[in-house]
Write an enzyme that holds these catalytic residues in place. Structure first.
Site, short mmCIF file in Angstrom:
data_model
loop_
_atom_site.label_atom_id
_atom_site.label_comp_id
_atom_site.label_asym_id
_atom_site.label_seq_id
_atom_site.Cartn_x
_atom_site.Cartn_y
_atom_site.Cartn_z
N HIS A 1 34.63 -34.58 72.20
CA HIS A 1 35.01 -33.88 70.97
C HIS A 1 34.26 -34.43 69.76
O HIS A 1 34.64 -35.45 69.18
CB HIS A 1 36.52 -34.03 70.77
CG HIS A 1 37.07 -33.11 69.73
ND1 HIS A 1 38.32 -32.53 69.82
CD2 HIS A 1 36.56 -32.65 68.55
CE1 HIS A 1 38.53 -31.77 68.77
NE2 HIS A 1 37.48 -31.83 67.97
N HIS B 1 42.76 -26.73 70.14
CA HIS B 1 43.26 -27.31 68.88
C HIS B 1 44.60 -26.64 68.60
O HIS B 1 44.64 -25.46 68.24
CB HIS B 1 42.24 -27.05 67.75
CG HIS B 1 42.71 -27.41 66.38
ND1 HIS B 1 41.99 -28.25 65.55
CD2 HIS B 1 43.80 -27.05 65.65
CE1 HIS B 1 42.63 -28.40 64.38
NE2 HIS B 1 43.73 -27.65 64.42
N ASP C 1 36.79 -36.90 67.99
CA ASP C 1 36.85 -35.83 66.97
C ASP C 1 36.03 -36.23 65.74
O ASP C 1 36.46 -36.05 64.60
CB ASP C 1 38.29 -35.50 66.57
CG ASP C 1 38.38 -34.17 65.80
OD1 ASP C 1 37.36 -33.47 65.68
OD2 ASP C 1 39.49 -33.84 65.33
N LEU D 1 28.70 -31.83 65.23
CA LEU D 1 27.35 -32.25 64.83
C LEU D 1 26.85 -31.50 63.61
O LEU D 1 25.79 -31.84 63.06
CB LEU D 1 26.37 -32.10 66.00
CG LEU D 1 26.65 -33.00 67.21
CD1 LEU D 1 25.61 -32.78 68.30
CD2 LEU D 1 26.70 -34.47 66.82
#
Ligand SMILES: [Zn+2]
Ligand SMILES: [Zn+2]
Length: 436
Positions: free
Chosen positions: A61, A180, A308, A64
């Site tokens: 997770h 999510h 994350d 970028l």
């Protein structure tokens, strides 16, 4: 490509139940052999005495930011941050600009990785077109382009019928939905965990139920309609209870927790006087929740630790609490923070850590990594469990600095990262000449 002989390291490979001092020989980019007193003429010898030698870490997770927000992170900088964190493979979420919801989007990421990346990148495709929650994307097309999973991370799927179709669709391809879980009506304008500290500070709260309601809903959908479900960044103890019970009755659900939810609580918002690097979704929760997350790690309810990693510029984070964006970075702090706060405190073993940061992500994503078995591509993380240092964001390879761990004194650091038999990171440096 040089052969590499890693000598005298503590090899921790949960895929083979190995945790003992051995040598590892890498030849032609693959793991060739593992044993005692190995010798190989002409091989580059690496002295790993006192260090942990593990299969390369896999971060399921990350964000970028390329394309669209290259001021926050790029594939160039993000893959270097990954290598510095011991990650040899990462998944990147699709909430870029434009959203990665087509074959072209997936191909674009992979072509940039090929040009400038230093670790493996597995693109995650969007569940719905534009992450708008209305129309499901062409899963088959995205998978054939290289997507390994689907997610509307950052924009939860509010419509249960759409989630049902997405799950049924994943069953056809045997890929996971990375979910999510957040009921946007409940989280609303909230910006921190709803509870005692939040009521003291007077900020709008996000109740734990905003997460648990969708966790419950999606487990129900999974049981009724099948598919593969992996719940992202679990933060509330109620979610752990739901997932634990579901697993007990044989439901095929997996989940992840982040280093920040495992080590920090909502008290930090007050202690840091509203540092916006404590603002994240799901929000940092209470100590009771954190304790339940640790129990979940120990009893296997939590399969994966994922960062994350969510970069934001200083300019964006340098706002008052209510205006700052949610998210914080994590790839370069994960190992130091987890060793210091979990491994050295004997809350989990090194083997459990490697299982949750390498073997289990590989299994969930169905990629042939996460192991040091002979013949497998040589992705290796070499960790110095005793190195003492202080987190300094100025040393990060990430383009962003939004970490809540700045100044934290740590015991444990990534020493060297090997991707496909090449040393790409060692002792604070990316070895650019070896990357290509
Ligand atoms: Zn998310
Ligand atoms: Zn995310």
């Amino acid at each position: 490509m040089n052969d590499i002989l890693i000598k005298n390291g503590r090899v921790v490979d949960p895929s083979q139940q190995i945790d003992e001092v051995r040598d590892v020989l890498i030849s032609d980019g693959v793991i060739k052999d593992m044993g005692k007193n190995l010798k190989k003429k002409g091989a580059e010898e690496f002295d790993a005495a006192g260090m942990v030698v593990a299969p390369g870490l896999i971060d399921m997770h990350t964000h970028l930011r390329e394309p669209g927000r290259e001021d926050e992170e790029t594939i160039y900088s993000g893959t270097r941050a990954a290598a510095a964190g011991g990650f040899t493979s990462i998944c990147c979420m699709p909430n870029t600009r434009p959203v990665c919801d087509s074959r072209t989007g997936v191909k674009y990421i992979l072509s940039r990785v090929h040009e400038v990346g230093v670790v493996n990148v597995y693109p995650v495709g969007a569940i719905t077109v534009g992450q708008e929650g209305q129309q499901i994307t062409e899963f088959g097309d995205l998978i054939s382009a290289g997507a390994v999973a689907f997610s509307d991370d950052g924009h939860p799927v509010m419509n249960a019928e759409i989630m049902r179709r997405a799950l049924e669709y994943t069953a056809m391809f045997d890929v996971p939905i990375l979910d999510h879980c957040e009921d946007l009506n409940l989280s609303n304008i909230g910006m921190m965990h709803e509870g005692f500290i939040q009521s003291l500070l007077g900020l709008a709260g996000i109740p734990a139920a905003a997460e648990t309601i969708q966790v419950g809903r999606d487990i129900e959908l999974l049981e009724f309609f099948g598919g593969r479900l992996h719940i992202c960044h679990v933060s509330a103890r109620g979610s752990i209870h739901l997932i634990r019970r579901a697993k007990k009755r044989g439901v095929n659900v997996t989940c992840e927790a982040t280093p920040h939810h495992l080590t920090l609580t909502d008290a930090l918002v007050k202690e840091t006087n509203f540092d916006t690097n404590t603002k994240v979704k799901p929000p940092l929760t209470s100590e009771e929740d954190r304790q339940e997350l640790i129990k979940g790690l120990q009893d296997g309810t939590i399969d994966v630790i994922a960062t994350d990693h969510a970069p934001h510029t200083d300019k964006d984070k340098d706002l008052v609490y209510i205006d700052a964006p949610f998210g914080l970075i994590g790839m370069e702090t994960a190992i130091p923070i987890l060793f210091t706060n979990l491994v050295h405190k004997k809350l989990i073993t090194v083997s459990q850590l490697v299982e949750k940061m390498s073997l289990n992500p590989a299994r969930i994503l169905k990629i042939e990594r996460g192991t040091l078995k002979a013949g497998v591509v040589a992705d290796v993380a070499i960790i110095d469990p005793e190195r003492r240092h202080t987190i300094n964001a100025n040393n990060f390879f990430s383009r962003s600095r939004n970490t809540p761990f700045e100044g934290e004194k740590c015991r444990g650091a990534v020493d060297t990262t090997i991707v496909g038999g090449r040393i790409v990171y060692s002792k604070g440096k990316i070895l650019e000449e070896k990357c290509k």
